[in-house]
Design a protein around this motif. Structure first.
Motif, PDB file in Angstrom:
ATOM      1  N   ALA A  78      47.468   2.131  33.970  1.00  0.00           N
ATOM      2  CA  ALA A  78      45.636   2.420  32.790  1.00  0.00           C
ATOM      3  C   ALA A  78      45.575   1.103  31.943  1.00  0.00           C
ATOM      4  N   ALA A  99      46.814  -1.797  33.542  1.00  0.00           N
ATOM      5  CA  ALA A  99      46.551  -2.494  34.793  1.00  0.00           C
ATOM      6  C   ALA A  99      45.321  -2.725  35.170  1.00  0.00           C
ATOM      7  N   ALA A 100      44.981  -1.411  35.253  1.00  0.00           N
ATOM      8  CA  ALA A 100      43.545  -0.550  35.764  1.00  0.00           C
ATOM      9  C   ALA A 100      42.286  -1.573  35.093  1.00  0.00           C
ATOM     10  N   GLY A 101      42.481  -1.968  33.877  1.00  0.00           N
ATOM     11  CA  GLY A 101      42.024  -3.055  32.900  1.00  0.00           C
ATOM     12  C   GLY A 101      41.374  -2.031  31.249  1.00  0.00           C
ATOM     13  N   GLY A 102      42.246  -0.931  31.461  1.00  0.00           N
ATOM     14  CA  GLY A 102      41.915   0.069  30.556  1.00  0.00           C
ATOM     15  C   GLY A 102      43.209   0.052  29.276  1.00  0.00           C
ATOM     16  N   SER A 106      42.668  -7.974  36.900  1.00  0.00           N
ATOM     17  CA  SER A 106      42.795  -6.040  36.474  1.00  0.00           C
ATOM     18  C   SER A 106      42.351  -6.201  37.326  1.00  0.00           C
ATOM     19  N   LEU A 107      43.030  -4.792  37.897  1.00  0.00           N
ATOM     20  CA  LEU A 107      43.017  -4.032  39.260  1.00  0.00           C
ATOM     21  C   LEU A 107      41.663  -2.975  39.639  1.00  0.00           C
TER      22      LEU A 107
END
Lengths: 358, 247
Positions: A66, A68-71, A200-201
């Protein structure tokens, strides 16, 4: 601001949400179960997501995903669970991903018990997992302070792109105190994530370069360079993040060092000692890493003994001794197994230490 | 002149670090071709495992991250929560998925996670140098089973598709092989189906690809492909184990 009465664990969960946590991943473990329970029904109301993970290992890796995905991700557990999470914490430090981790710690080793403990001090402040890395560790002493720390931990985590830990204990998780909740931060939109966390991803989209987050560096010179880069960051943290407070008379013969629940008991012990005509003060580290060395360098010439008061077999005392650096004797007052000493017991033992040194 | 073939822009123009005769390259390209054809390359986030293919991100032209050993499905679950509209997949070998990551893969399927897992089964640990995997065949030699895997000592090889097809949340489960042109074409179709199931939000989708590891099998690339046919397929039957009713 309205004061409300809240149980520690529920307050920690609410604080994480208000601090901007949109994603919580947790596995049941006492004494922090109210956190996943609270998140399971509250987080979705804010547009976030909750997963009851199959293990703490999975939980920490979900948080990594999460983040890594920018959350903004939040994870909590208690001591044995934190041990399982070390893999992910080391990994996130390596990849440089920000999350906030809460340990509502209990007694150990092994499965230990479910009563409060501080024996995860070394694990928290030395890294705990494999390799050279650090996470800033905040130690609240009241539920209000924990709320404020959890909220601001997100700023620290984002600023340094690093996990941040809040080390509470089972006493704080289970007790109730009046608190003031901060206003809730708005969750970031997809566009805001792409703007604020360009690493981020989010899917390549119209970005010129795709993003890759990696930990593997097989070439020794490349890995060394990366570790050096991380330690430049940790050096900055040591300059910028150190926090502590002092309590009582710092010119006293006795100076206590204590954090969290123990610091509240020591504050009472200082009053008890004062009634007996013995003056005492306390250094309360608010960040356990980076550790506040400065107040030890400023110890008064009248100080005869520094006492580390802790719920462990002498873990905090290692940092205290290193900081005192032989200037005055350092002694330990501790209980373990989930036993929290009374303020009278602490006062009695401190008085004895002082008399022995006279 | 009309162009009849081009390398997908889903693959970066890099030489892979994989051994000669290894089928990772085939698997990579098939996945990237499917995403390219679906117009999803810019919309995809993937997770690479621990194992030879940890470096998949050096070749796949998409946003990617590495994961700790076996945890790719947990990482993908986290990514999915933040970006429910993206295409998300994990790419994992048999040591990563069927051994250390068994908990994560079963529970990702169990939750019906809306991502796809591509499972590379070559019946051995590649990166660490040929140790026995849960999928190593009986009698197959490995550096931790030098006389060949024995059932009495190490149990029988795990059939992951069969296991996952007992899980409600796994809505698309297929096993393919990468050992012949015909099987490679079928593999591409399976990959496309799995990604379509994800796009439709139906649940967890899973494609196992029987793959070669000539280096650690001690075989030539050609013999390795033949061994997939002669030894692996009889134990790991190809086919669709689960699919949505309308597929």
């Amino acid at each position: 601001m309205e004061k409300i009465l809240m149980k520690g664990n529920e307050a920690f969960a609410e604080a994480a949400m208000r601090g901007g946590a949109g994603y919580y991943f947790g596995y049941p473990i006492t004494p922090q179960n109210e956190i996943p329970e609270y998140m399971s029904h509250e987080l979705e109301k804010t547009g976030g997501a909750f997963i009851q993970a199959e293990s703490e290992l999975a939980a920490v890796n979900m948080a990594y995903g999460a983040a890594a995905a920018g959350g903004r991700a939040f994870i909590s557990s208690s001591s044995p669970g934190l041990a399982l999470m070390q893999e992910g914490i080391s990994f996130m430090c390596s990849v440089e991903v920000p999350v906030v981790i809460l340990n509502v710690s209990r007694g150990g080793p092994g499965v230990g018990g479910i009563q409060p403990g501080q024996a995860d001090y070394m694990q928290a402040t030395r890294g705990g997992g494999n390799g050279d890395y650090h996470v800033p560790v905040y130690a609240p002493s009241t539920i209000q302070e924990a709320i404020d720390m959890i909220c601001s931990a997100y700023d620290v985590a984002d600023r340094y792109r690093n996990p941040v830990m809040v080390l509470a204990d089972g006493m704080m998780g289970q007790m109730m105190e009046p608190v003031v909740l901060p206003p809730a931060r708005k969750a970031s939109t997809y566009e805001e994530i792409r703007r604020d966390k360009p690493w981020s991803l989010t899917g390549k989209g119209d970005r010129e370069e795709r993003n890759v987050l990696k930990s593997l560096r097989l070439q020794p010179d490349v890995l060394e360079e990366h570790v050096m880069h991380l330690f430049e960051k940790y050096d900055r943290m040591e300059k910028e993040l150190v926090k502590y407070e002092t309590f009582g008379n710092m010119d006293s013969e006795i100076i206590f060092v204590a954090f969290g629940t123990m610091s509240r008991l020591v504050a009472e012990s200082i009053e008890i000692l004062a009634e007996r005509g013995i003056s005492a003060g306390m250094i309360r580290p608010i960040t356990l890493w980076p550790f506040p060395v400065k107040p030890f360098e400023e110890l008064s010439p009248s100080t005869k003994v520094v006492i580390s008061a802790e719920l462990s077999m002498g873990q905090l005392i290692a940092d205290v001794k290193a900081s005192v650096n032989g200037r005055v004797p350092v002694r330990l007052i501790n209980r373990v197994g989930g036993i929290v000493p009374s303020s009278i017991e602490i006062a009695d033992r401190a008085q004895k230490h002082l008399e022995e040194l006279a | 002149m009309k162009q009849v073939f081009a390398v997908t822009r889903g693959m970066l123009p890099a030489d892979t670090s994989y051994c000669p005769g290894c089928t990772h390259g085939v698997a990579h390209r098939l996945i990237m071709e499917c995403l390219d054809e679906m117009g999803e390359l810019e919309n995809t986030i993937a997770v690479s495992p621990i194992g030879c293919s940890i470096v998949a991100h050096q070749y796949m032209n998409i946003d990617m991250c590495e994961s700790a050993h076996g945890r790719a499905p947990a990482v993908a679950s986290g990514i999915r929560r933040v970006h429910p509209d993206k295409t998300v997949f994990t790419y994992q070998g048999d040591g990563d998925l069927a051994s250390i990551g068994m908990g994560e893969i079963i529970h990702a399927a169990h939750r019906g996670e809306k991502f796809t897992t591509f499972f590379i089964n070559n019946a051995i640990y590649g990166m660490t140098g040929g140790q026995m995997a849960p999928t190593t065949l009986l009698g197959q030699k490995a550096t931790t089973a030098i006389y060949g895997r024995q059932k009495e000592k190490a149990g029988s090889p795990l059939r992951i598709c069969e296991m996952l097809s007992t899980v409600e949340g796994a809505v698309y489960v297929e096993r393919v092989a990468l050992n012949s042109p015909a099987n490679v074409r079928k593999a591409k179709k399976a990959i496309r189906n799995a990604l379509e199931v994800q796009k439709r939000g139906l649940g967890f989708s899973f494609v196992e690809m029987l793959s070669s590891c000539p280096t650690n099998w001690g075989k030539t690339p050609y013999d390795a492909l033949q061994w997939i046919q002669d030894a692996m397929i009889p134990y790991y039957p190809l086919g669709v184990f689960r699919k949505p009713e309308d597929m």
